[in-house]
Design a protein around this motif. Sequence first.
Motif, mmCIF file in Angstrom:
data_model
loop_
_atom_site.group_PDB
_atom_site.id
_atom_site.type_symbol
_atom_site.label_atom_id
_atom_site.label_comp_id
_atom_site.label_asym_id
_atom_site.label_seq_id
_atom_site.Cartn_x
_atom_site.Cartn_y
_atom_site.Cartn_z
ATOM 1 N N PHE A 266 0.840 -1.198 0.000
ATOM 2 C CA PHE A 266 0.000 0.000 0.000
ATOM 3 C C PHE A 266 0.873 1.245 0.000
ATOM 4 C CE2 PHE A 266 -2.460 3.329 2.207
ATOM 5 C CZ PHE A 266 -3.437 3.485 1.242
ATOM 6 N N ASP A 267 0.631 2.085 -0.983
ATOM 7 C CA ASP A 267 1.388 3.319 -1.087
ATOM 8 C C ASP A 267 0.529 4.453 -0.530
ATOM 9 O OD1 ASP A 267 2.604 5.665 -1.844
ATOM 10 O OD2 ASP A 267 3.231 4.929 -3.811
ATOM 11 N N ALA A 268 0.893 4.907 0.670
ATOM 12 C CA ALA A 268 0.086 5.917 1.354
ATOM 13 C C ALA A 268 0.080 7.230 0.572
ATOM 14 C CB ALA A 268 0.628 6.144 2.763
ATOM 15 N N HIS A 269 1.105 7.421 -0.235
ATOM 16 C CA HIS A 269 1.209 8.671 -0.981
ATOM 17 C C HIS A 269 0.222 8.691 -2.149
ATOM 18 C CE1 HIS A 269 3.096 12.267 -2.462
ATOM 19 N NE2 HIS A 269 3.290 11.702 -3.648
ATOM 20 N N SER A 270 0.232 7.649 -2.981
ATOM 21 C CA SER A 270 -0.622 7.653 -4.172
ATOM 22 C C SER A 270 -1.996 7.047 -3.905
ATOM 23 C CB SER A 270 0.044 6.865 -5.302
ATOM 24 O OG SER A 270 0.034 5.486 -4.975
ATOM 25 N N GLY A 271 -2.085 6.183 -2.910
ATOM 26 C CA GLY A 271 -3.362 5.516 -2.618
ATOM 27 C C GLY A 271 -3.747 4.454 -3.630
ATOM 28 N N GLU A 272 -2.842 4.057 -4.505
ATOM 29 C CA GLU A 272 -3.160 3.047 -5.530
ATOM 30 C C GLU A 272 -3.662 1.752 -4.890
ATOM 31 O OE1 GLU A 272 0.597 2.605 -7.406
ATOM 32 O OE2 GLU A 272 0.277 4.252 -8.808
ATOM 33 N N VAL A 273 -4.721 1.187 -5.458
ATOM 34 C CA VAL A 273 -5.261 -0.073 -4.957
ATOM 35 C C VAL A 273 -4.592 -1.252 -5.659
ATOM 36 C CG1 VAL A 273 -7.353 -1.497 -4.844
ATOM 37 C CG2 VAL A 273 -7.447 0.928 -4.212
ATOM 38 N N ALA A 274 -4.362 -1.108 -6.965
ATOM 39 C CA ALA A 274 -3.723 -2.202 -7.711
ATOM 40 C C ALA A 274 -2.204 -2.150 -7.529
ATOM 41 C CB ALA A 274 -4.064 -2.083 -9.189
ATOM 42 N N ASP A 275 -1.571 -3.317 -7.629
ATOM 43 C CA ASP A 275 -0.112 -3.370 -7.541
ATOM 44 C C ASP A 275 0.483 -2.654 -8.747
ATOM 45 O OD1 ASP A 275 -0.283 -5.229 -5.349
ATOM 46 O OD2 ASP A 275 -0.790 -6.769 -6.810
ATOM 47 N N SER A 276 1.588 -1.936 -8.538
ATOM 48 C CA SER A 276 2.231 -1.299 -9.696
ATOM 49 C C SER A 276 3.578 -1.967 -9.972
ATOM 50 C CB SER A 276 2.379 0.203 -9.489
ATOM 51 O OG SER A 276 2.773 0.476 -8.189
ATOM 52 N N ILE A 277 4.135 -1.679 -11.155
ATOM 53 C CA ILE A 277 5.393 -2.302 -11.564
ATOM 54 C C ILE A 277 6.519 -1.302 -11.353
ATOM 55 C CG2 ILE A 277 6.601 -3.469 -13.450
ATOM 56 C CD1 ILE A 277 3.821 -3.777 -14.792
ATOM 57 N N ARG A 278 7.561 -1.717 -10.679
ATOM 58 C CA ARG A 278 8.698 -0.821 -10.392
ATOM 59 C C ARG A 278 9.928 -1.367 -11.082
ATOM 60 N NH1 ARG A 278 7.313 1.868 -4.986
ATOM 61 N NH2 ARG A 278 5.069 1.611 -5.058
ATOM 62 N N LEU A 279 10.405 -0.592 -12.049
ATOM 63 C CA LEU A 279 11.412 -1.121 -12.965
ATOM 64 C C LEU A 279 12.853 -0.735 -12.652
ATOM 65 C CD1 LEU A 279 9.473 -0.580 -16.317
ATOM 66 C CD2 LEU A 279 9.807 -2.717 -15.091
ATOM 67 N N SER A 280 13.059 0.144 -11.694
ATOM 68 C CA SER A 280 14.418 0.638 -11.457
ATOM 69 C C SER A 280 15.399 -0.514 -11.198
ATOM 70 C CB SER A 280 14.425 1.592 -10.259
ATOM 71 O OG SER A 280 15.691 2.194 -10.153
ATOM 72 N N THR A 281 16.539 -0.464 -11.895
ATOM 73 C CA THR A 281 17.552 -1.506 -11.668
ATOM 74 C C THR A 281 18.474 -1.139 -10.514
ATOM 75 O OG1 THR A 281 18.995 -0.461 -13.279
ATOM 76 C CG2 THR A 281 17.642 -2.303 -14.063
ATOM 77 N N THR A 282 18.516 0.157 -10.180
ATOM 78 C CA THR A 282 19.430 0.586 -9.123
ATOM 79 C C THR A 282 18.716 1.557 -8.188
ATOM 80 O OG1 THR A 282 21.677 1.379 -8.707
ATOM 81 C CG2 THR A 282 20.448 2.495 -10.461
ATOM 82 N N TYR A 283 19.265 1.726 -6.981
ATOM 83 C CA TYR A 283 18.568 2.465 -5.935
ATOM 84 C C TYR A 283 19.537 3.464 -5.296
ATOM 85 C CZ TYR A 283 15.253 -1.327 -6.600
ATOM 86 O OH TYR A 283 14.373 -2.206 -7.171
ATOM 87 N N ARG A 284 19.046 4.636 -5.060
ATOM 88 C CA ARG A 284 19.864 5.677 -4.436
ATOM 89 C C ARG A 284 20.352 5.194 -3.062
ATOM 90 N NH1 ARG A 284 18.551 11.790 -4.478
ATOM 91 N NH2 ARG A 284 17.139 11.078 -6.098
ATOM 92 N N HIS A 285 21.632 5.432 -2.774
ATOM 93 C CA HIS A 285 22.129 5.141 -1.425
ATOM 94 C C HIS A 285 23.057 6.246 -0.964
ATOM 95 C CE1 HIS A 285 25.985 3.916 -3.087
ATOM 96 N NE2 HIS A 285 25.471 2.868 -3.718
ATOM 97 N N GLY A 286 23.517 6.144 0.285
ATOM 98 C CA GLY A 286 24.391 7.160 0.853
ATOM 99 C C GLY A 286 25.805 7.022 0.319
ATOM 100 N N PRO A 287 26.685 7.983 0.650
ATOM 101 C CA PRO A 287 28.043 7.985 0.103
ATOM 102 C C PRO A 287 28.852 6.745 0.481
ATOM 103 C CG PRO A 287 27.738 9.732 1.741
ATOM 104 C CD PRO A 287 26.388 9.158 1.475
ATOM 105 N N ALA A 288 28.549 6.129 1.600
ATOM 106 C CA ALA A 288 29.249 4.889 1.976
ATOM 107 C C ALA A 288 28.309 3.698 1.798
ATOM 108 C CB ALA A 288 29.757 4.984 3.408
ATOM 109 N N ALA A 289 27.483 3.767 0.740
ATOM 110 C CA ALA A 289 26.545 2.688 0.382
ATOM 111 C C ALA A 289 25.477 2.433 1.449
ATOM 112 C CB ALA A 289 27.298 1.407 0.030
ATOM 113 N N GLU A 290 25.159 3.477 2.267
ATOM 114 C CA GLU A 290 24.083 3.303 3.248
ATOM 115 C C GLU A 290 22.773 3.174 2.484
ATOM 116 O OE1 GLU A 290 25.996 6.037 3.018
ATOM 117 O OE2 GLU A 290 27.018 6.433 4.911
ATOM 118 N N ARG A 291 22.014 2.134 2.797
ATOM 119 C CA ARG A 291 20.761 1.917 2.067
ATOM 120 C C ARG A 291 19.641 2.762 2.645
ATOM 121 N NH1 ARG A 291 20.647 -4.416 0.145
ATOM 122 N NH2 ARG A 291 22.857 -4.510 -0.307
#
Length: 372
Positions: free
Chosen positions: A14-39
């Motif tokens: 559940f995405d509290a921001h968008s309120g979408e009821v159906a599952d959505s597809i998230r395609l990003s292959t990479t994710y932002r992290h901190g300078p020392a790879a903090e997730r």
Amino acid sequence: MHPDTRLIHAGVRFDAHSGEVADSIRLSTTYRHGPAAERLPGGFEYQREAHANGQDLEAALCAAEGGARSIAYASGMAAIAAVFAALDQPGRVIIPRDVYNGTRIMAREYLTARGFELVEMDCFDTAATLAAITENTRLVWLESPSNPRLMVSDIEAIADRTRQMGAQLAVDSTFASPMLQQPIALGADIVMHSTTKYIGGHSDVMGGALVFARDDAFAGRAEHHRHLFGAHLAPFNAWLCLRGLRTLHVRVARHVENAGRVAAFLATHPNVARVHYPGLPSHPQHAVAARQMSGFGGMVSFEMADRDAALRVASRVRLFTNATSLGGVESLIEHRESTEVSPPKSPPGLLRLSVGLEHADDLIADLAQALG
Ligand code: PLP
């Protein structure tokens, strides 16, 4: 809660921001992290390791199978490879003689090369299977019902023995789907699905999954293998599998109803030599199937007198499509021997049906005209 209800709600992000009821597809292959790879709190770093659509599918599969951890893969074969790869002590591995031929080939090529003693046997013979599970047995791989002869193994009896001997018990439950059989409740350590089949349900997505009774080191090694070998399924495929899972209960109910009617019709047809369907009282493991399954599945095999007679039927059907695979909405027929590459091959007269969701009267009429 009933499994039907659970499957509609399991793995919903559940995405509290968008309120979408159906599952959505998230395609990003990479994710932002901190300078020392903090997730970030989502915990992702790179798609090959883990992604949101995969995790949603895994949460739903855990709910469906009553497991502690699930790992999704790019195909059923990738899931099987991960179990074999996670074995870290030398010893014996037992697989059924009647088993998906890809499993047999992988066990022969991959496990023997790694020094395992591979025993191929009739795992529907409970006494013989129990006797074969020795102290140096590391894994018993069951496929129940099996492909293509619909043999049934007594999961609970074999689980008691593997537990005593410290071996893993894995069950390929693809033919049953999570709706008809719960191997973990029967004592199995691992359930495997080719989600390409009933879970995807529409013959348009490849996928595989493992569900583990415990979140232990073995499961950790199976996940490490996925990461290292790049065997994760793509987000879109995870999304399609989860979408399929949500309607699995209604589809499987109709598959079971149709297959039961088709099997009963074939069993009385004078040109059919033998029918393999665990729901028929004549099936050798009917009593075990009735005890451990809540329905007998959508797969039926039957034998004609010989190869020519089988190929005649396969060439005359109009509604059944000649194609491999199973578990989709459309009915398929396959002359197994023609597709198999490693012995023991299926009997030459054997035809396998994946009974789909058409009206059973139409399917029976099609088989009746093809059988002549
Ligand atoms: N297990 C069974 C019982 C199967 O029938 C299949 C495929 O037909 C597999 C495993 C392999 O799954 P996949 O084709 O998704 O790799």
